[in-house]
Design a protein around this motif. Structure first.
Motif, PDB file in Angstrom:
ATOM      1  N   ARG A 142       0.841  -1.197   0.000  1.00  0.00           N
ATOM      2  CA  ARG A 142       0.000   0.000   0.000  1.00  0.00           C
ATOM      3  C   ARG A 142       0.877   1.249   0.000  1.00  0.00           C
ATOM      4  N   VAL A 143       0.438   2.246  -0.745  1.00  0.00           N
ATOM      5  CA  VAL A 143       1.222   3.475  -0.896  1.00  0.00           C
ATOM      6  C   VAL A 143       0.330   4.667  -0.585  1.00  0.00           C
ATOM      7  N   GLU A 144       0.954   5.751  -0.134  1.00  0.00           N
ATOM      8  CA  GLU A 144       0.189   6.933   0.277  1.00  0.00           C
ATOM      9  C   GLU A 144       0.055   7.973  -0.825  1.00  0.00           C
ATOM     10  N   ASP A 145       0.839   7.838  -1.899  1.00  0.00           N
ATOM     11  CA  ASP A 145       0.740   8.751  -3.031  1.00  0.00           C
ATOM     12  C   ASP A 145       0.978   7.939  -4.299  1.00  0.00           C
ATOM     13  N   ALA A 146      -0.081   7.737  -5.086  1.00  0.00           N
ATOM     14  CA  ALA A 146       0.023   6.883  -6.266  1.00  0.00           C
ATOM     15  C   ALA A 146       0.986   7.449  -7.293  1.00  0.00           C
ATOM     16  N   ASP A 147       0.976   8.763  -7.486  1.00  0.00           N
ATOM     17  CA  ASP A 147       1.862   9.362  -8.482  1.00  0.00           C
ATOM     18  C   ASP A 147       3.332   9.155  -8.100  1.00  0.00           C
ATOM     19  N   SER A 197      -2.725   6.820   6.336  1.00  0.00           N
ATOM     20  CA  SER A 197      -1.320   6.443   6.435  1.00  0.00           C
ATOM     21  C   SER A 197      -1.255   5.000   6.933  1.00  0.00           C
ATOM     22  N   TYR A 198      -0.058   4.404   6.857  1.00  0.00           N
ATOM     23  CA  TYR A 198       0.075   2.982   7.134  1.00  0.00           C
ATOM     24  C   TYR A 198       1.236   2.703   8.076  1.00  0.00           C
ATOM     25  N   GLU A 199       1.155   1.553   8.734  1.00  0.00           N
ATOM     26  CA  GLU A 199       2.217   1.069   9.598  1.00  0.00           C
ATOM     27  C   GLU A 199       2.873  -0.145   8.935  1.00  0.00           C
ATOM     28  N   MET A 200       4.214  -0.170   8.952  1.00  0.00           N
ATOM     29  CA  MET A 200       4.933  -1.263   8.305  1.00  0.00           C
ATOM     30  C   MET A 200       4.746  -2.593   9.036  1.00  0.00           C
ATOM     31  N   GLY A 201       4.930  -2.600  10.338  1.00  0.00           N
ATOM     32  CA  GLY A 201       4.916  -3.860  11.066  1.00  0.00           C
ATOM     33  C   GLY A 201       6.198  -4.623  10.823  1.00  0.00           C
ATOM     34  N   ASP A 202       6.621  -5.434  11.796  1.00  0.00           N
ATOM     35  CA  ASP A 202       7.885  -6.149  11.652  1.00  0.00           C
ATOM     36  C   ASP A 202       7.745  -7.510  10.976  1.00  0.00           C
ATOM     37  N   THR A 242      17.659  -0.125  -0.916  1.00  0.00           N
ATOM     38  CA  THR A 242      17.112   1.215  -0.970  1.00  0.00           C
ATOM     39  C   THR A 242      15.704   1.153  -0.374  1.00  0.00           C
ATOM     40  N   LYS A 243      15.007   2.276  -0.369  1.00  0.00           N
ATOM     41  CA  LYS A 243      13.616   2.329   0.099  1.00  0.00           C
ATOM     42  C   LYS A 243      12.788   3.137  -0.889  1.00  0.00           C
ATOM     43  N   ASP A 244      11.516   2.788  -0.984  1.00  0.00           N
ATOM     44  CA  ASP A 244      10.633   3.615  -1.805  1.00  0.00           C
ATOM     45  C   ASP A 244      10.136   4.800  -0.980  1.00  0.00           C
ATOM     46  N   GLN A 245       9.255   5.593  -1.568  1.00  0.00           N
ATOM     47  CA  GLN A 245       8.783   6.831  -0.932  1.00  0.00           C
ATOM     48  C   GLN A 245       7.987   6.574   0.341  1.00  0.00           C
ATOM     49  N   ASP A 246       7.505   5.347   0.547  1.00  0.00           N
ATOM     50  CA  ASP A 246       6.736   5.009   1.741  1.00  0.00           C
ATOM     51  C   ASP A 246       7.559   4.237   2.770  1.00  0.00           C
ATOM     52  N   GLY A 247       8.812   3.968   2.451  1.00  0.00           N
ATOM     53  CA  GLY A 247       9.655   3.248   3.387  1.00  0.00           C
ATOM     54  C   GLY A 247       9.712   1.754   3.183  1.00  0.00           C
TER      55      GLY A 247
END
Length: 265
Positions: A142-147, A197-202, A242-247
């Protein structure tokens, strides 16, 4: 950039239970294993996995018996032949798998089950020529900004958008490497319009992209302004992250087809 999706990593609380679940219900076999001082990594997949098919990586860290499945991580999807969804779902039910979302509740198009840690597994129908039974079809995040998310994958990794589905409240976007084999795994980006917004979780680990030249491709990503999270040098030039824009963490790995092990250690 040659960026075939190599594997998806999930953390599990009981490795033996998880291995038994995947080997029994999805007919996966153990492809390789690495035993660290306080962790174990196992690669799994169908017996007849395509050379561009993705593996499932299960990681167990000692002392982590209570993992949190956050909502930033969605699911992995596995394939069954077209017209056989109900048959394979009923087989799983007969084997004692948790009845989570049956085909009828999903319009007869797909279904969902859960593994012992609560990781969601979607069952999708595909042409039999598009990969072995139960092979990995896609991984949903899941992402917070599709663009921004689409820009990340298309600009930094040179992935193509291969499909989308837009509803009243959310949209799904599918991306995969340019000229990917039919058997390759894709990434599904889910965007909800309500601004949550979202939580990653371990319990959620990472996606891994297989590259031709780790050093060269890493420098290319940095030129394209990808986050410098864990560079090759800090990992003995065996892999990088690396990480994407949402981590969401994204590993880069260079495979040696002649190596005896799947692990670069």
């Amino acid at each position: 950039m040659d960026g075939t999706l190599d594997h998806v990593m999930l953390r599990v609380s009981d490795l033996d239970d998880s291995l038994e679940w995947y080997e029994t219900h999805l007919e996966y076999e153990e492809k390789d294993r690495y035993e660290g001082e306080d962790f174990t990594i196992v690669y799994l997949g169908p017996e007849e996995i395509h050379e561009e098919g993705a593996l499932l990586e299960l990681t167990h860290n000692e002392g982590t018996d209570d993992l949190e499945v956050g909502d930033a991580w969605g699911h992995v999807a596995v394939r069954v032949p077209e017209g056989e969804l109900e048959e394979h779902y009923e087989q799983l039910m007969d084997e004692g798998v948790e009845d989570y979302r049956d085909p009828e509740s999903c319009g007869g198009r797909y279904a969902f089950v859960k593994d012992p840690d609560g990781h969601e597994i979607e069952i999708v129908q595909r042409d039999p020529d598009e990969g072995a039974l139960w092979s990995l079809d896609h991984t949903m995040i899941r992402v917070e900004d599709a663009d921004e998310a689409l820009g990340f994958w298309t600009r930094k990794f040179e992935y193509d958008e291969i499909g989308r589905w837009e509803a009243d409240t959310f949209a799904n976007y599918f991306v995969e490497p340019r000229d990917a084999a039919a058997e390759a795994m894709a990434v599904e980006l889910t965007y909800n319009y309500d601004g949550r917004s979202y939580e990653m979780g371990d319990a959620w680990g990472h996606l891994c992209v297989r590259v031709d030249d780790l050093g060269e491709n890493w420098e290319q990503l940095l030129t394209r302004e990808a986050p410098d999270y864990r560079d090759p040098e800090s990992n003995d030039d065996m892999y990088a992250f690396t990480k994407d824009q949402d981590g969401h963490e994204i590993e880069l790995i260079e495979r040696d087809p002649e190596a005896d092990s799947l692990f670069p250690f």
